[in-house]
Scaffold this active site. Structure first.
Site, short mmCIF file in Angstrom:
data_model
loop_
_atom_site.label_atom_id
_atom_site.label_comp_id
_atom_site.label_asym_id
_atom_site.label_seq_id
_atom_site.Cartn_x
_atom_site.Cartn_y
_atom_site.Cartn_z
CD GLU A 1 -3.13 -1.19 1.82
OE1 GLU A 1 -3.61 -0.06 1.99
OE2 GLU A 1 -3.74 -2.24 2.10
CE LYS B 1 -2.09 0.38 -3.74
NZ LYS B 1 -2.96 -0.80 -3.89
NE ARG C 1 -6.51 -7.34 -3.36
CZ ARG C 1 -5.56 -6.50 -2.98
NH1 ARG C 1 -5.31 -5.42 -3.70
NH2 ARG C 1 -4.87 -6.71 -1.89
#
Length: 273
Positions: A3, A52, A257
């Site tokens: 993250e 990211k 996810r």
């Protein structure tokens, strides 16, 4: 996938070890060899992160753009610097330190214009001095769930599955509520909390989201044992009791996810703010 706080921490680590120092740049694996040869012996002039994405700057407007993706790793070592393995895509080294990059999704030499294009397609980052207003504009007009919007890097850069689950829990928000039903006051509180939580993540190099009254010491419970480390409320705690209400944490797939939430602490009947 790491993250955003991890990438900002990596940028900080590069600045501490290599900033304004001439570095030997190599690609033992060979896939970055031509670009490494162009950079070898030049000083590192900047290391920054956006979401990211990691950017390593060199004189003349050259940047190494790194995105770790799902399998990338970036490790540091100090003297005596070990010999690199043939899996190292990029090595930066001085007589005292080295950084080895393995398995990234992206490792490319880019220009200032290329770098600007990456920034332009990303949303505001809670760890940068970015204006959060563009994120609110997109959220407030969207029929997508707030859980999906938080994971959309074009909306908010750097938030991943852990911060998504945890910040929604901390504010009692049903992850399936749509962005346009969220309310400005609630969004502002979410953003402020993300800034604070992610700054702590950079500082401690791990994610901790529980409030003082819910730590293992305060509750008399065992500490969390997990590869990701840190104390959390719902992330990867499915079928376990909620630290706050005791009900069972649930999980479901959303935006490719696994989503984690407490249906009692994050009820569907919560009104907008």
């Amino acid at each position: 996938m790491p993250e955003g706080h991890t990438i900002h921490r990596l940028a900080l680590d590069h600045r501490e070890r290599f900033l304004d120092r001439e570095v030997r740049v190599s690609s033992p694996q060979g896939r970055f060899a031509a670009s490494a040869a162009l950079l070898d012996g030049r000083p590192l002039t900047a290391a920054e992160a956006h979401g990211k994405h990691l950017f390593l700057g060199f004189p003349g407007g050259d940047w190494v753009h790194v995105h770790l993706g799902l399998f990338g790793k970036l490790d540091f070592a100090t003297a005596p610097v070990p010999p690199p393995t043939d899996t190292v895509r990029l090595r930066l080294a001085t007589p005292t330190d080295c950084a080895d990059l393995r398995g990234p999704t992206t490792c490319a030499l880019i220009t200032e214009d290329d770098k600007r294009a990456v920034h332009d397609r990303l949303g505001p980052d809670p760890l940068r001095d970015d204006d959060p207003e563009p994120a609110w504009t997109r959220v407030s007009r969207s029929r997508s769930t707030v859980a999906a919007l938080l994971m959309d890097q074009k909306v908010v850069a750097g938030v991943g599955n852990v911060y998504r689950a945890e910040v929604l829990f901390r504010h009692g928000i049903d992850p399936y509520r749509t962005g346009r039903d969220l309310g400005r006051a609630v969004w502002d509180a979410l953003w402020t909390d993300l800034v604070a939580l992610m700054r702590e993540g950079v500082r401690n190099n791990r994610i901790d989201t529980v409030r003082p009254e819910h730590t293992p010491e305060a509750m008399g419970r065992p500490p969390r044992v997990d590869d990701h480390g840190g104390e959390v409320y719902v992330y990867r705690r499915d079928r376990r009791p909620c630290h706050v209400c005791g009900d069972e944490i649930r999980t479901a797939g959303l935006a490719a996810r696994n989503l984690f939430w407490c249906p009692t602490c994050q009820p569907t009947t919560v009104g907008t703010g």
